[in-house]
Structures are given as C-alpha cells and as structure tokens.
Design a protein around this motif. Structure first.
Motif, PDB file in Angstrom:
ATOM      1  N   THR A 107      58.442  40.125  -7.363  1.00 28.60           N
ATOM      2  CA  THR A 107      58.734  39.317  -8.549  1.00 28.60           C
ATOM      3  C   THR A 107      60.242  39.179  -8.740  1.00 28.60           C
ATOM      4  O   THR A 107      61.035  39.813  -8.048  1.00 28.60           O
ATOM      5  CB  THR A 107      58.127  39.941  -9.808  1.00 28.60           C
ATOM      6  N   ARG A 108      60.588  38.349  -9.713  1.00 25.30           N
ATOM      7  CA  ARG A 108      61.979  38.147 -10.101  1.00 25.30           C
ATOM      8  C   ARG A 108      62.090  38.286 -11.620  1.00 25.30           C
ATOM      9  O   ARG A 108      61.087  38.148 -12.334  1.00 25.30           O
ATOM     10  CB  ARG A 108      62.457  36.756  -9.673  1.00 25.30           C
ATOM     11  N   HIS A 135      53.064  40.734 -20.973  1.00 23.66           N
ATOM     12  CA  HIS A 135      52.007  39.895 -21.533  1.00 23.66           C
ATOM     13  C   HIS A 135      50.856  40.833 -21.905  1.00 23.66           C
ATOM     14  O   HIS A 135      50.076  41.230 -21.038  1.00 23.66           O
ATOM     15  CB  HIS A 135      51.541  38.838 -20.528  1.00 23.66           C
ATOM     16  N   PRO A 136      50.766  41.235 -23.156  1.00 23.07           N
ATOM     17  CA  PRO A 136      49.772  42.256 -23.524  1.00 23.07           C
ATOM     18  C   PRO A 136      48.337  41.727 -23.516  1.00 23.07           C
ATOM     19  O   PRO A 136      48.061  40.624 -23.964  1.00 23.07           O
ATOM     20  CB  PRO A 136      50.195  42.658 -24.942  1.00 23.07           C
ATOM     21  N   LYS A 160      52.931  36.792 -13.044  1.00 24.89           N
ATOM     22  CA  LYS A 160      52.920  36.919 -11.584  1.00 24.89           C
ATOM     23  C   LYS A 160      52.060  38.101 -11.149  1.00 24.89           C
ATOM     24  O   LYS A 160      51.578  38.154 -10.027  1.00 24.89           O
ATOM     25  CB  LYS A 160      54.358  37.111 -11.095  1.00 24.89           C
ATOM     26  N   VAL A 161      51.868  39.067 -12.078  1.00 21.51           N
ATOM     27  CA  VAL A 161      51.198  40.327 -11.742  1.00 21.51           C
ATOM     28  C   VAL A 161      50.302  40.753 -12.896  1.00 21.51           C
ATOM     29  O   VAL A 161      50.650  40.580 -14.069  1.00 21.51           O
ATOM     30  CB  VAL A 161      52.237  41.440 -11.467  1.00 21.51           C
ATOM     31  N   LEU A 162      49.131  41.304 -12.567  1.00 26.37           N
ATOM     32  CA  LEU A 162      48.332  42.080 -13.515  1.00 26.37           C
ATOM     33  C   LEU A 162      48.520  43.546 -13.161  1.00 26.37           C
ATOM     34  O   LEU A 162      48.180  43.971 -12.049  1.00 26.37           O
ATOM     35  CB  LEU A 162      46.851  41.718 -13.427  1.00 26.37           C
ATOM     36  N   LEU A 193      48.911  38.835  -8.351  1.00 25.13           N
ATOM     37  CA  LEU A 193      48.754  40.081  -7.614  1.00 25.13           C
ATOM     38  C   LEU A 193      48.310  41.150  -8.602  1.00 25.13           C
ATOM     39  O   LEU A 193      48.800  41.187  -9.736  1.00 25.13           O
ATOM     40  CB  LEU A 193      50.078  40.501  -6.975  1.00 25.13           C
ATOM     41  N   VAL A 194      47.391  42.016  -8.186  1.00 25.94           N
ATOM     42  CA  VAL A 194      46.961  43.138  -9.029  1.00 25.94           C
ATOM     43  C   VAL A 194      47.576  44.427  -8.497  1.00 25.94           C
ATOM     44  O   VAL A 194      47.411  44.770  -7.325  1.00 25.94           O
ATOM     45  CB  VAL A 194      45.431  43.272  -9.060  1.00 25.94           C
ATOM     46  N   ILE A 195      48.316  45.113  -9.356  1.00 32.45           N
ATOM     47  CA  ILE A 195      48.785  46.464  -9.059  1.00 32.45           C
ATOM     48  C   ILE A 195      47.936  47.387  -9.919  1.00 32.45           C
ATOM     49  O   ILE A 195      48.046  47.395 -11.138  1.00 32.45           O
ATOM     50  CB  ILE A 195      50.277  46.631  -9.373  1.00 32.45           C
ATOM     51  N   SER A 196      47.051  48.132  -9.279  1.00 37.88           N
ATOM     52  CA  SER A 196      46.042  48.912  -9.989  1.00 37.88           C
ATOM     53  C   SER A 196      46.376  50.396  -9.953  1.00 37.88           C
ATOM     54  O   SER A 196      46.262  51.050  -8.905  1.00 37.88           O
ATOM     55  CB  SER A 196      44.662  48.666  -9.378  1.00 37.88           C
TER      56      SER A 196
END
Length: 370
Positions: A107-108, A135-136, A160-162, A193-196
C-alpha cells in the motif's frame, strides 16, 4: 497448573513488562501475558538448544526458517483442516512487524484499511503512523447484556486491505463461516487483500470453532499467527506469515532478502516445541481459562456489562462511561487496559486479562466490586 494465591508471589518471579509497569500493591491484568508457567516441552527445548549448538542454523538462508514453516503447516492441517503450503511461509519477529512489512510493500499513504473496531491498539498505531486511513467495521452489542457481538460491513470503497482479527481482540468474538463468507464477498467486490491476524486461534472455547480465512479466499489472504499468545511466549519474538496471495509473494520476492529480518534461533525452537509437543499443556490451560471466564460472569460488579468471550483470555467490560480504567487502578488497585485506546466504540470499556490463577482472579474481582 500452578495455584499461586498471592500476587506478590507472581511478582517475585515475573519481571516482564506486565508486572513491572504496575505500581506497588496494584495487580496488573492489562497487557496480554499470562501469569502461568511455561509449557515444560518449550522449556526443555530451549534448554537443549542453549546447551547445544548456538551457531548458524541450517535454515539460515531460508525465508521459511525450515522447521518453523513445517511445524506451522502441520498444525494448520491437524487442527483446522487447512493444507497450508510451507513454501509460502515467511518468518518475522512478531505480528506487528509482519503487518507493517505487508502494508509497506503493498500500500501507499492514503490507502484505506478496513478493520473491525474496537481493535488491538498497536494496529491502530500502525495505521496512523503509516498514514493508512482506518475504515472501521463497527462491532456492536447483540441482544441482552450476556449476548455476543454483531457487525454490518460498510462501503469499503477507497480501501486496499481488510485487516481481519479473528478471533477478535478485544471482544473475544469468533467469526462464523457465514460471516467470513460475507466478508469474502466484500473483499472480492472491492479487490482487497486480506491480512488475517489469527494469533488467538488456539484459544477458542467449545462449541465455537476457528476457521482460517485462507480456507475461504486463499489467493487473496495473508495469514499471520504465532505461538506467543496461546503458549505465553511474547518475549521470544517469532511469528509466521503464510503468503497465500501470489501477487504478494512476487512483491516480497522483489525485496532484498534480509531487509526485514527473520525469526531467531530460540524463537523458532520454542515455537516448534509448542506447536508439536505443547497441546497437553494448552488443554489444561484452556480448562483454567474457561473456568475463569465463567467466574467473571459470577463475580463481576453489577454496574459492568460482560459478554462472555468465545475465545482469548480477554474480557471486554462495559461500564457505560469513560475513564473507568483510571478509577479502578487508583481506587481498586487493579490495572486493566483502557478501552479508549482500542479505537471507535471502546471509550466506555475496560479490558481485563483473566489469564491468571483462580485465587488471584477472585482477588481482582473482589477489589473491583469493592
């Protein structure tokens, strides 16, 4: 499992951050460390290593750290039915470092990150420091005071990411397959993209079950985990990232091989021992934690609302007003985490770490009632 009855006895043998930060006479129940002895299998593994070869390990040039990746893949298959590819594993010092590396390369500044809130404060600090807007996805009480939590997914345009925290910290919620499937639909719709973060997966209470998000959306998911929470190893500095996303694998492969570091010898040794040989200790610990979460329901002061966690050793207590953490520390001599630091929806809460002995938890609750 030890049955230490006095806080002074624990403080005499625990010199880490949790106890060191508490003033004299104050019982700390804040940061997520346990007041329990280390699994003997982990201690034995570290002793063998300390008395043996402390030279460069065989996996020195491997981002997978050899036995660490293999132990991770074995555990995911055996415990969760997920056949994770050990070749897609990278090691980091901890979950926070892994998250920052992933956000840095993917990301940026200005790219939004969706997170269920309230959430783990260091993640909020990372997003703020890296200028990735939060983003809640707000978790809200569901049903009566002893119920659970629900959420509605907002518009994720601009993200860009969850960043998924499951099991959830601080509420202890374990997301269902239906909820994860709904999230996957939003992820695909918005090309995320999911970062879990699944670091609390081994601390789930029956009948709830942890479902790795990578089993639902494998090629969009990076899974982060570690043995540190379930086995009380926060100081070993060792975590795992399974890079399910082919695009993320390419991005990471383009970076210099040592720029982000890797796990250390003792961290790998302790983690492998925990995952391969520590389940008897973990089962006994989970039985204690299960009793403790029920004790809170019985002895908690009436002015606090408590929804029993489905996982973790963290109780998220609603006092209906801000500033309670400071009052409890000053008047009750109990140090909890201030809910305001967990972001949107946390101001009226405190978080209680109940990973301690039963007598000490009873003393904590007695002081809070008083």
């Amino acid at each position: 499992m030890t049955d230490i009855k006095r806080a002074e006895d624990i403080k005499a043998t625990h010199d880490g951050f949790k106890w060191a930060k508490a003033a004299p006479g104050v019982i700390p129940a804040w940061i997520a460390d346990m007041d329990l002895p280390t699994a003997p299998e982990v201690v034995s593994a570290l002793q063998r290593r300390a008395e043996g070869d402390l030279g460069y390990p065989t996996w020195l040039d491997s981002p997978q750290c050899g036995p660490l990746a293999e132990a991770f893949a074995e555990r995911m298959a055996g415990r969760y039915g997920w056949r994770a590819d050990s070749e897609h594993v990278r090691s980091y010092s901890d979950i926070n470092q892994a998250l920052q590396v992933l956000l840095h390369v993917w990301t940026r500044p200005g790219d939004g990150v969706a997170v269920h809130t309230p959430t783990y404060p260091p993640f909020l600090g990372t997003l703020e420091g890296m200028e990735r807007p939060l983003h809640p996805i707000q978790l809200r009480p569901d049903g009566p005071s002893r119920g659970s939590w629900r959420f509605e997914v907002p518009d994720l345009s601009g993200c860009k990411v969850l960043l998924l925290v499951n099991p959830h910290n601080p509420t202890g919620r374990v997301f269902t397959r239906e909820e994860l499937t709904e999230l996957a639909e939003h992820v695909e719709r918005h090309d995320l993209l999911v970062i879990s973060d699944e670091i609390h997966a081994d601390l789930v209470y029956a009948p709830h079950q942890h479902i790795p998000f990578a089993t639902i959306l494998p090629e969009r998911t990076v899974t982060l985990t570690s043995a540190t929470k379930a086995f009380n190893l926060g100081g070993i500095r060792c975590s795992v990232a399974h890079i399910g996303s082919p695009d993320m694998r390419k991005v990471l492969a383009a970076q210099p091989p040592f720029v982000f570091g890797s796990a250390n010898l003792f961290g790998v040794e302790a983690t492998v021992a925990a995952w391969r040989h520590g389940d008897a200790w973990l089962q006994e610990t989970l039985a204690l934690l299960d009793r403790n979460r029920r004790t809170i329901a019985e002895l908690l002061p009436e002015e606090a609302s408590y929804r029993m966690p489905e996982a973790t050793y963290l109780a998220w207590l609603d006092y209906g007003r801000p500033g309670v953490q400071e009052v409890l520390e000053r008047e009750a001599k109990v140090m909890l985490s201030d809910g305001a630091t967990f972001g949107p929806g946390g101001a009226n809460y405190v978080r209680l770490n109940f990973a301690t002995t039963e007598p000490i938890l009873a003393e904590i609750l007695h002081r809070m009632r008083g």
